[in-house]
Write an enzyme that holds these catalytic residues in place. Structure first.
Site, short mmCIF file in Angstrom:
data_model
loop_
_atom_site.label_atom_id
_atom_site.label_comp_id
_atom_site.label_asym_id
_atom_site.label_seq_id
_atom_site.Cartn_x
_atom_site.Cartn_y
_atom_site.Cartn_z
N SER A 106 83.11 79.35 36.62
CA SER A 106 82.83 79.83 35.27
C SER A 106 82.92 81.35 35.25
CB SER A 106 81.41 79.44 34.86
OG SER A 106 80.51 80.16 35.68
N LYS A 107 83.17 81.86 34.06
CA LYS A 107 83.41 83.30 33.99
C LYS A 107 82.15 84.12 34.24
CE LYS A 107 84.06 82.78 29.09
NZ LYS A 107 85.21 82.44 28.37
N ARG A 108 81.01 83.48 34.20
CA ARG A 108 79.77 84.19 34.48
C ARG A 108 79.72 84.58 35.96
NH1 ARG A 108 76.63 87.09 34.05
NH2 ARG A 108 74.61 87.21 33.00
N LYS A 109 80.34 83.75 36.81
CA LYS A 109 80.22 83.99 38.25
C LYS A 109 81.53 84.40 38.93
CE LYS A 109 76.08 81.49 38.62
NZ LYS A 109 75.77 80.13 38.34
N ASN A 110 82.64 84.18 38.27
CA ASN A 110 83.94 84.46 38.86
C ASN A 110 84.88 84.86 37.73
OD1 ASN A 110 84.83 84.15 41.61
ND2 ASN A 110 84.12 82.04 41.54
#
Ligand code: GLU
Length: 495
Positions: free
Chosen positions: A252-256
């Site tokens: 997910s864009k929150r983590k990667n």
């Protein structure tokens, strides 16, 4: 058998690293067997589909050199390859199923379905349609359709307790009855849902292997039922394991960073990214970690994919990219730099923004550094200057996060005009004055309080670069907030 594979992205956002991953495996399978790889644009969601997103998908896949044999841009014998141009085909197929009794018209109003969902939610039941219209007398249903009563067409799923389907990697997969909802095939506006369009196209485009992301596995019973209802031969289905963040959650864009734009802008080499993606769930026969695309294709076998959720580790990718970079001769390295950040195209966008503000050529490097770097550094003064008088770092961090989630992440078009109107609208709804908001965004995206005109600057930096800098600024402000015990900033120092 001719091996025909496809990638079928929906043009609803930024091109996703997961799309590249699935495209790579489909490409490799088709090339390995001398078959064809098809690119199909699944734009049935009229509200969310965007031509700018379609273009970004083409550009990103081209950058990766995962080339397709048939597609909206190159044509082919089974076109059109854009679903919005095939509506009539889907409508006819839905009618065919309705005639056979394998699908049925459903007249239930949105309010009834909402109430049903609410009741199911309260009773903690699996959500799904209760099949009320499935029992309608066909003559009565035909009369109501003729009279123009709004309706959808639903697939009549088997009423058995369970259904078994086959996935190449998982073998037989069994789905229980609550997971076999009577899916809508054709919406009341006559447009198809993903399920109908996807299966009809895979059949008409003679796709032999449907290789796609694991998140589509729950749709498989519906798809298999569609093949059975039409009396068509099923392709081989193979659901690839989901890419995961290092904490094993779904990528997910929150983590990667998940947008391919990020990887291109940051200067990952396409061959290194492909090599890394190929390692996700796949091992070469000799366990080698570094290999080229032709080598991967030469050894490719779907059966070698393993299902343990592969972890997409940005640090490992960076390391691998470094290995590839170091192998380049200086001249090749120069070519790569000229391919993007030092391209005439990019420089000609940056230079006009800086020309007014420099006196010697060397000033340019000092002034324009932030156009070329990845993240920017924020000194204490810059962090403080992001926080307007009377507000706290925590509030500012929260505002920047909402700006990302509510606006920036949803934007497909990234031009100065769009950015300006979206920022202004956001400021108004979030209760931030234009002056406060623009200063915070300016410093977050450039690391400085004096820059060329803000919207043009953001447009040139690109959405991905702005997004990651704003994310970092918000994270730092949160830390700042912890250290500062959330005191209001009263003295601002601009850098
Ligand atoms: N349009 C779907 C997507 O965006 C395609 C899924 C499939 O490959 O069947 O992922």
């Amino acid at each position: 058998m001719v091996v025909r594979t496809r990638i079928a992205p929906s043009p609803t956002g930024d091109p996703h690293v997961g799309t590249a991953y699935v495209a790579l495996f489909n490409y490799a399978l088709a090339r390995r067997h001398g078959g064809q790889f098809v690119l199909r644009i699944e734009d049935t969601d009229r509200q969310r589909s965007h031509p700018a997103s379609e273009k970004m998908i083409f550009d990103a896949l081209r950058w990766l050199r995962v080339s397709w044999d048939e597609g909206p841009d190159v044509g082919g014998p089974y076109g059109p390859y854009r679903q919005s141009e095939r509506s009539e085909i889907y409508r006819q197929h839905a009618e065919e199923l309705a005639r056979k009794g394998a699908a049925y018209p459903c007249f239930c109003a949105a309010e009834r379905l909402a109430a049903l969902r609410e009741e199911q939610r309260q009773k903690k039941l699996t959500l799904g349609y209760d099949r009320q219209c499935r029992g309608l007398d066909p003559a009565e249903a035909a009369r109501r359709r003729q009279a123009g009563e709004p309706h959808v067409i639903r697939l009549a799923m088997p009423l058995d307790e369970s259904m078994a389907v086959r996935d190449l990697l998982r073998g037989e997969v069994r789905f229980e009855r609550p997971q076999m909802d009577d899916q809508v095939l054709l919406k009341s506006d006559g447009f198809p849902t993903y399920h109908l369009a996807n299966v009809v196209d895979d059949h008409l485009m003679k796709i032999s292997h449907v290789v796609r992301a694991e998140e589509w596995l729950p749709s498989l019973p519906k798809h298999v039922q569609l093949y059975r209802s039409f009396g068509w031969e099923e392709p081989v289905f193979c659901h690839l394991p989901l890419l995961r963040n290092p904490d094993r959650s779904k990528i997910s864009k929150r983590k990667n960073p998940v947008s391919l734009e990020y990887y291109r802008r940051a200067g990952f080499l396409p061959e290194a990214l492909l090599n890394y993606l190929a390692l996700m769930g796949y091992a070469m026969p000799d366990e080698r970690q570094e290999f080229s695309l032709p080598e991967f294709v030469g050894h490719f076998a779907l059966e070698r994919i393993s299902l343990g959720g592969p972890v997409f580790d940005l640090e490992k990718l960076r390391w691998l990219n470094g290995v590839y970079l170091r192998k380049l001769a200086p001249r090749e390295l120069l070519e790569r730099l000229r391919g993007h950040l030092l391209s005439d195209e990019y420089l000609l966008r940056v230079l006009p923004l800086c020309q007014e503000r420099i006196e010697t050529l060397e000033d340019f490097f000092d002034y324009a550094g932030f156009f070329f770097s990845g993240e920017v550094a924020y000194g204490q003064a810059a962090l403080s200057a992001m926080v307007p008088q009377g507000r706290t770092p925590a509030e500012t961090a929260k505002m920047l996060s909402s700006l990302l989630e509510e606006k920036i992440d949803r934007l497909v078009e990234w031009t100065d005009a769009v950015i300006e109107s979206e920022l202004r609208a956001f400021g108004e709804s979030a209760g931030w004055s234009v002056k406060e908001l623009f200063m915070a965004v300016r410093i977050a995206t450039t690391g400085r309080s004096a820059t060329p005109p803000l919207f043009e600057t953001l447009a040139v930096l690109g959405k991905e670069t702005c997004r990651r800098r704003i994310r970092k600024a918000a994270d730092l402000l949160k830390l700042h907030h912890k250290d500062a015990k959330d005191t209001k900033i009263t003295k601002t120092v601009t850098s």
